[in-house]
Scaffold this motif. Structure first.
Motif, PDB file in Angstrom:
ATOM      1  N   LYS A 172       5.778 -14.966  10.215  1.00 26.80           N
ATOM      2  CA  LYS A 172       6.403 -13.645  10.173  1.00 26.80           C
ATOM      3  C   LYS A 172       7.580 -13.624   9.195  1.00 26.80           C
ATOM      4  O   LYS A 172       7.774 -12.659   8.457  1.00 26.80           O
ATOM      5  N   ARG A 173       8.353 -14.711   9.198  1.00 27.96           N
ATOM      6  CA  ARG A 173       9.502 -14.782   8.292  1.00 27.96           C
ATOM      7  C   ARG A 173       9.055 -14.755   6.837  1.00 27.96           C
ATOM      8  O   ARG A 173       9.647 -14.072   6.001  1.00 27.96           O
ATOM      9  N   LYS A 174       7.980 -15.483   6.546  1.00 33.04           N
ATOM     10  CA  LYS A 174       7.467 -15.508   5.180  1.00 33.04           C
ATOM     11  C   LYS A 174       6.916 -14.152   4.760  1.00 33.04           C
ATOM     12  O   LYS A 174       7.085 -13.722   3.618  1.00 33.04           O
ATOM     13  N   ILE A 175       6.262 -13.466   5.700  1.00 26.75           N
ATOM     14  CA  ILE A 175       5.737 -12.131   5.402  1.00 26.75           C
ATOM     15  C   ILE A 175       6.879 -11.170   5.089  1.00 26.75           C
ATOM     16  O   ILE A 175       6.817 -10.386   4.137  1.00 26.75           O
ATOM     17  N   LYS A 176       7.946 -11.245   5.887  1.00 28.51           N
ATOM     18  CA  LYS A 176       9.095 -10.377   5.647  1.00 28.51           C
ATOM     19  C   LYS A 176       9.734 -10.671   4.293  1.00 28.51           C
ATOM     20  O   LYS A 176      10.107  -9.756   3.557  1.00 28.51           O
ATOM     21  N   LEU A 177       9.867 -11.947   3.979  1.00 23.23           N
ATOM     22  CA  LEU A 177      10.437 -12.305   2.682  1.00 23.23           C
ATOM     23  C   LEU A 177       9.555 -11.809   1.540  1.00 23.23           C
ATOM     24  O   LEU A 177      10.050 -11.322   0.519  1.00 23.23           O
ATOM     25  N   GLY A 178       8.243 -11.911   1.741  1.00 24.67           N
ATOM     26  CA  GLY A 178       7.317 -11.417   0.724  1.00 24.67           C
ATOM     27  C   GLY A 178       7.434  -9.912   0.543  1.00 24.67           C
ATOM     28  O   GLY A 178       7.422  -9.400  -0.585  1.00 24.67           O
ATOM     29  N   CYS A 179       7.560  -9.195   1.660  1.00 20.78           N
ATOM     30  CA  CYS A 179       7.714  -7.738   1.594  1.00 20.78           C
ATOM     31  C   CYS A 179       9.027  -7.351   0.925  1.00 20.78           C
ATOM     32  O   CYS A 179       9.093  -6.394   0.146  1.00 20.78           O
ATOM     33  N   ALA A 180      10.080  -8.115   1.256  1.00 18.99           N
ATOM     34  CA  ALA A 180      11.374  -7.849   0.638  1.00 18.99           C
ATOM     35  C   ALA A 180      11.290  -8.026  -0.874  1.00 18.99           C
ATOM     36  O   ALA A 180      11.784  -7.198  -1.645  1.00 18.99           O
ATOM     37  N   ALA A 181      10.644  -9.092  -1.300  1.00 14.93           N
ATOM     38  CA  ALA A 181      10.502  -9.356  -2.731  1.00 14.93           C
ATOM     39  C   ALA A 181       9.622  -8.300  -3.397  1.00 14.93           C
ATOM     40  O   ALA A 181       9.924  -7.831  -4.505  1.00 14.93           O
ATOM     41  N   ALA A 182       8.535  -7.909  -2.719  1.00 13.44           N
ATOM     42  CA  ALA A 182       7.630  -6.908  -3.292  1.00 13.44           C
ATOM     43  C   ALA A 182       8.336  -5.570  -3.472  1.00 13.44           C
ATOM     44  O   ALA A 182       8.189  -4.894  -4.506  1.00 13.44           O
ATOM     45  N   GLY A 183       9.114  -5.152  -2.471  1.00 13.78           N
ATOM     46  CA  GLY A 183       9.846  -3.892  -2.579  1.00 13.78           C
ATOM     47  C   GLY A 183      10.862  -3.927  -3.696  1.00 13.78           C
ATOM     48  O   GLY A 183      10.990  -2.972  -4.473  1.00 13.78           O
ATOM     49  N   ALA A 184      11.600  -5.036  -3.791  1.00  7.56           N
ATOM     50  CA  ALA A 184      12.603  -5.161  -4.850  1.00  7.56           C
ATOM     51  C   ALA A 184      11.946  -5.199  -6.226  1.00  7.56           C
ATOM     52  O   ALA A 184      12.451  -4.602  -7.189  1.00  7.56           O
ATOM     53  N   LEU A 185      10.808  -5.891  -6.336  1.00  5.28           N
ATOM     54  CA  LEU A 185      10.101  -5.974  -7.617  1.00  5.28           C
ATOM     55  C   LEU A 185       9.586  -4.606  -8.047  1.00  5.28           C
ATOM     56  O   LEU A 185       9.692  -4.221  -9.221  1.00  5.28           O
ATOM     57  N   ALA A 186       9.022  -3.855  -7.105  1.00  3.57           N
ATOM     58  CA  ALA A 186       8.522  -2.513  -7.434  1.00  3.57           C
ATOM     59  C   ALA A 186       9.647  -1.631  -7.943  1.00  3.57           C
ATOM     60  O   ALA A 186       9.482  -0.884  -8.921  1.00  3.57           O
ATOM     61  N   ALA A 187      10.808  -1.718  -7.311  1.00  2.00           N
ATOM     62  CA  ALA A 187      11.957  -0.927  -7.756  1.00  2.00           C
ATOM     63  C   ALA A 187      12.406  -1.358  -9.144  1.00  2.00           C
ATOM     64  O   ALA A 187      12.685  -0.514 -10.010  1.00  2.00           O
ATOM     65  N   ALA A 188      12.466  -2.669  -9.375  1.00  3.23           N
ATOM     66  CA  ALA A 188      12.918  -3.177 -10.678  1.00  3.23           C
ATOM     67  C   ALA A 188      11.985  -2.759 -11.802  1.00  3.23           C
ATOM     68  O   ALA A 188      12.426  -2.357 -12.887  1.00  3.23           O
TER      69      ALA A 188
END
Length: 477
Positions: free
Chosen positions: A8-24
């Motif tokens: 679950k922690r890895k999934i959350k980190l992946g989602c956090a990175a994906a959201g930040a990447l999409a914004a960037a």
């Protein structure tokens, strides 16, 4: 267990990175024609925040704070616009409403009222759904803030559910919450005094139309829509959340022994604290209802009630600190500030200019016109967060169009007002935010309520379609 938590922690980190990447990527490439860097940055940051909210990367209010900081640092939005809600009457009004809820709960008055409502209606789910719809509809015109009504009535609905033994976040509790929300909101477009949005919409209409639609004529024109939406939602809530009632619970006059027995309150006479709280709440509601006559703002009345609760020793500092959901108020304050952020970035004007041709294309058919305005409103409200701002922008475009196609602009404004509520995403609706967090999200899951939002908006569209022949008969279309 440890393996699951790590996954679950890895999934959350992946989602956090994906959201930040999409914004960037969106901010760096700026691919949207007609949008400035600032507007594109705001959209990108909001997309990131939505991804984080959905996936629970951080607590909701922490994500909101991150979003607000990025608006200022990356998008160049002013601090005043980003945190505008905290300087507005809305946030302070919500603080007073939340505190009133604390006083109602700690004094025991909330439990007493819940038991009184339960005892007046049979203990069947369908009768309690009807009670919530009736309560919201009757109280609707008395208080001009939907958010305040949501903050006050949601804890009451949860208490009723608790008294009836409904599992929190279960089907029955979710159904009661939906009925409470529907009851408060549905009456708002039909009676101007039920919401400040109604007054704002009235102000956008030409003077001759304002003279045509006083309080009574507005209600008469909107009545078919109100009846259709309330009736449809009653049966839909029963169908979705009320399955499995006992045979004796099939109607409000059911004969099932358990359902027909009154609930003894066991509370005895009103205590001194309850009497003081009752006096405070009655005076507050009366002053809110009569605001057009005495012109004392609802915020001032609410804060005066807050002070009165301390002076009369209904609540104390520890109860105030622990009872008010401060993280929710922080989240609400930042979320509601999105309207000012979007306005400063120029997103509101861009949205309306982009969608203008679509409105013009609908003008030839009355059904397509009112339903199209409703559907477009649902879509655009993801981007134009403020209901009042959206209606002001929309009517600035539609009022001249109405004159050119022979349609009364009231119909166009009402069609948008009927669908301007949405809570697919929490940030879209102040009333939903206030109600949801007034019970700390414990009564119903947002994912389930978001599903019902689609059902509710569909009933609003049906109500518009049914109203078209009526409006034609009235000469409005």
């Amino acid at each position: 267990m440890l393996v699951k938590e790590e996954a679950k922690r890895k999934i959350k980190l992946g989602c956090a990175a994906a959201g930040a990447l999409a914004a960037a990527v969106l901010i760096a490439t700026c691919p949207i024609p007609g949008l400035s860097y600032q507007a594109t940055a705001v959209l990108g940051i909001l997309i990131m925040a939505i991804v984080w909210w959905i996936t629970g990367v951080l607590p909701e209010f922490v994500t909101a704070v991150v979003m607000a900081v990025l608006f200022v640092v990356v998008a160049g939005i002013s601090v005043g616009a980003t945190f505008s809600t905290f300087a507005s009457s809305t946030w302070w009004l919500l603080l007073s409403a939340f505190t009133l809820g604390v006083g109602m709960k700690t004094s025991g008055l909330m439990k007493r009222i819940a038991l009184a409502i339960v005892s007046k209606f049979p203990r069947t789910f369908r009768c309690q759904v009807a009670a919530q719809l009736v309560t919201g509809t009757v109280l609707g015109p008395l208080i001009p803030s939907l958010a305040v009504k949501g903050a006050m009535l949601a804890p009451l609905a949860m208490n009723i559910g608790d008294e009836l033994g409904y599992e929190r976040q279960g089907k029955r509790a979710t159904g009661l919450f939906a009925a409470m929300l529907v009851g408060i909101r549905t009456v708002a477009p039909t009676i101007v005094s039920a919401s400040i949005t109604g007054y704002a919409l009235m102000a956008t209409l030409p003077v001759d139309v304002q003279e045509q639609f006083n309080m009574a004529s507005w209600f008469v024109a909107a009545l078919p829509w109100l009846v259709v939406v309330l009736v449809l939602n009653y049966f839909l809530i029963m169908g979705i959340y009320g399955r499995g009632e006992k045979a004796g619970e099939s109607s409000c006059g059911g004969t099932d022994e358990d359902a027909s027995q009154p609930i003894p309150d066991g509370l005895g006479p009103l205590s001194a604290v309850e009497k003081r709280m009752l006096a405070i709440i009655l005076v507050t509601v009366v002053l809110w209802a009569t605001e057009p006559f005495h012109h004392v703002s609802a915020m001032a009345v609410g804060l005066a009630a807050l002070v009165a609760m301390f002076v009369l020793k209904v609540i104390d500092v520890p109860a105030f600190k622990s009872g008010v959901n401060w993280t929710s108020l922080l989240f609400i304050g930042i979320a509601l500030g999105l309207g000012s952020v979007f306005a400063e970035a120029g997103l509101n004007d861009w949205v309306m200019q982009t969608c203008g041709p679509a409105f013009q294309a609908l003008a030839g058919n009355p059904y397509l016109l009112v339903l199209g305005i409703g559907v477009i409103t649902v879509v655009l409200r993801f981007l134009i967060v403020s209901e009042v701002a959206y209606l002001n922008l929309l009517m600035a475009f539609l009022v001249p169009m109405a004159a050119s196609v022979g349609v009364n602009p009231w119909v166009l404004g009402f069609s948008a007002y009927a669908l301007v509520i949405a809570w697919f995403a929490k940030y879209q609706s102040p009333i939903y935010l206030a109600a949801f967090y007034a019970v700390d999200g414990k009564m119903a899951k947002h994912s389930e309520l978001a599903k019902y939002c689609g059902v509710y908006l569909a009933t609003c569209l049906v109500g518009l379609a049914v109203s078209v022949p009526y409006w034609q008969w009235m000469g409005l279309l």
